[in-house]
Design an enzyme around this catalytic site. Structure first.
Site, PDB file in Angstrom:
ATOM      1  N   TYR A   1      -0.700  -4.470   8.701  1.00 39.34           N
ATOM      2  CA  TYR A   1      -0.057  -3.636   9.900  1.00 39.34           C
ATOM      3  C   TYR A   1      -0.157  -4.379  11.250  1.00 39.34           C
ATOM      4  O   TYR A   1      -0.445  -5.495  11.385  1.00 39.34           O
ATOM      5  CB  TYR A   1      -0.273  -2.351   9.633  1.00 39.34           C
ATOM      6  CG  TYR A   1       0.819  -1.388  10.437  1.00 39.34           C
ATOM      7  CD1 TYR A   1       2.245  -1.449  10.011  1.00 39.34           C
ATOM      8  CD2 TYR A   1       0.618  -0.396  11.444  1.00 39.34           C
ATOM      9  CE1 TYR A   1       3.228  -0.685  10.451  1.00 39.34           C
ATOM     10  CE2 TYR A   1       1.555   0.253  11.811  1.00 39.34           C
ATOM     11  CZ  TYR A   1       2.635   0.108  11.658  1.00 39.34           C
ATOM     12  OH  TYR A   1       3.814   0.933  12.049  1.00 39.34           O
TER      13      TYR A   1
ATOM     14  N   LYS B   1      17.493   2.847 -14.598  1.00 40.53           N
ATOM     15  CA  LYS B   1      17.658   1.427 -14.570  1.00 40.53           C
ATOM     16  C   LYS B   1      16.937   0.721 -13.577  1.00 40.53           C
ATOM     17  O   LYS B   1      16.443  -0.802 -14.035  1.00 40.53           O
ATOM     18  CB  LYS B   1      19.098   1.770 -13.648  1.00 40.53           C
ATOM     19  CG  LYS B   1      19.941   0.255 -13.845  1.00 40.53           C
ATOM     20  CD  LYS B   1      20.793   0.074 -14.976  1.00 40.53           C
ATOM     21  CE  LYS B   1      21.625  -1.012 -14.855  1.00 40.53           C
ATOM     22  NZ  LYS B   1      22.598  -0.920 -16.114  1.00 40.53           N
TER      23      LYS B   1
END
Length: 411
Positions: free
Chosen positions: A60, A115
């Site tokens: 970060y 999926k």
């Protein structure tokens, strides 16, 4: 983003008896489907460690700012320094979910999660389920276009016809990443692979076959077009009112276009009429085909009855008359299952950063899938199992090579 095949939550309510009853409460008997789905089937997982302040400063701020600035100067670097080229958006509006129909976006989420984990399990591709609270085609297109910078590809899922055709076409025109409606093209790819092998087994070619498709929705239309592209002798498509033919005055725009390119034999009337003497039946509609109609097909016919959970022709009936029988079910041989196609197709497309998925890439996928069967070809084995570890690598490699050959690869 890592799609976990096993729910990562370790609390006792996930897979144990506690909390595993259905939505009616604890008094209901144990239901393994609800037990597996509790808490969802996916989780976000970091691919880099955050163990101390040095890791934090790299992952970060301030380290991330260097990467952001580099991408701002050279946008193509986004593929190297983010997940973009490894992740697919699985997009639905919940209007055509499995055999359940228009159940809405929230109710579609278990399927979209499913999926996504299939993408990961069978193709090594990360995927994010996105269920949209709109059924307006233009709103869906605009929403996906705005989301596209985060993804390397878009898999459209369970969107009803005929809107699915328009949505896919408009997204393909506006985006430079693969857009693929699996209900159409995944089904078509696996069907072609199985049909190629069935024809080979019987000493015929695709050009020798006349096929009849029951169902003029997303899958039926796509299969018909794809089989013609691959060189089938003739194909007719039937909807609830009979064969889609130019003499009908009740056709939608999509079906009028279909009538122009199919049914070279000029058949009119019912599905049963079309089946007389046909070499192939492909069912993607539900309903039941009368046994006499199946009996009227040509000797050595192929019956691909893919409706779930009830095939249009029960396998016991089909086997009386057909040389090869396939269904959409996992408890019978020759399962026509989209999971054989879409993970490898997207893996291959993402591998070469393809700008789109072409007809050539889909045909390459079908050929690779058919070739996996190899010398094991038999009447009860014209298509491999989804758990055959050769499938995804073969399809991935074939699609990547086809993308390069067709000039849509960018690496």
């Amino acid at each position: 983003m890592a799609a976990e095949i096993v729910n990562p939550r370790s609390d006792s309510t996930t897979h144990g008896m506690a909390g595993a009853a259905g939505p009616g409460g604890a008094d209901e008997p144990f239901d393994p489907a609800f037990a597996l789905h509790r808490g969802g089937k996916m989780a976000v997982q970091a691919t880099v460690p955050i163990r101390d302040k040095d890791d934090l400063s790299l992952a970060y701020t301030p380290g991330v700012a260097k990467v952001c600035s580099a991408i701002a100067e050279q946008p193509e670097l986004v593929h190297d320094y983010t997940w973009k080229s490894q992740v697919v958006a699985v997009v639905t509006d919940g209007t055509a979910v499995l055999g359940l129909g228009d159940i809405g976006p929230e109710a579609s989420l278990p399927v979209m999660e499913g999926k996504a984990i299939l993408f990961k399990q069978f193709g090594g591709v990360d995927a994010v389920p996105i269920a949209l609270a709109t059924t307006d085609a233009d709103e869906i297109v605009e929403t996906v276009v705005r989301l596209a910078p985060s993804f390397g590809g878009v898999n459209l899922e369970d969107i009803s016809a005929p809107r699915c055709f328009e949505i896919e076409r408009k997204l393909q025109e506006r985006l430079d990443i693969p857009v693929f409606h699996d209900d159409q093209h995944g089904t078509a790819v696996v069907t072609l692979a199985a049909l190629r092998n069935a024809a080979k087994l019987s000493g015929r070619t695709l050009g020798d076959l006349r096929a009849v498709i029951s169902g003029a929705g997303a899958a039926g239309v796509a299969i018909a077009k794809f089989l013609l592209e691959a060189g089938i002798g003739d194909v007719a498509v039937a909807d609830r009112k009979g064969v889609v033919s130019g003499d009908r005055d009740d056709l939608t725009e999509v079906k009028r276009e279909l009538a122009e390119i199919t049914n070279g034999a000029g058949i009119t009337g019912s599905l049963e009429t079309a089946l007389a003497g046909a070499d192939v039946f492909i069912g993607v509609s539900g309903g039941t085909v009368p046994e006499p109609a199946v009996a009227s097909m040509a000797p050595g016919a192929f019956v691909f009855a893919m409706a779930n959970p009830n095939p249009e022709v029960h396998p016991d009936v089909a086997h009386k008359y057909a040389a090869v029988v396939a269904t959409g079910r996992s408890d019978y041989p020759n399962q026509i299952n989209n999971v054989l196609a879409f993970p490898g197709i997207f893996a291959g497309a993402l591998q070469v950063r393809a700008s789109r998925i072409t007809e050539g890439m889909k045909i390459a996928a079908a050929n690779a899938l058919a070739d996996v069967v190899g010398d094991e070809l038999a009447a009860d084995y014209v298509i491999p199992s989804p758990f055959d570890e050769r499938v995804a690598p073969a399809v991935t490699a074939a699609v990547a090579a086809a993308a390069r050959a067709e000039g849509v690869a960018r690496r």
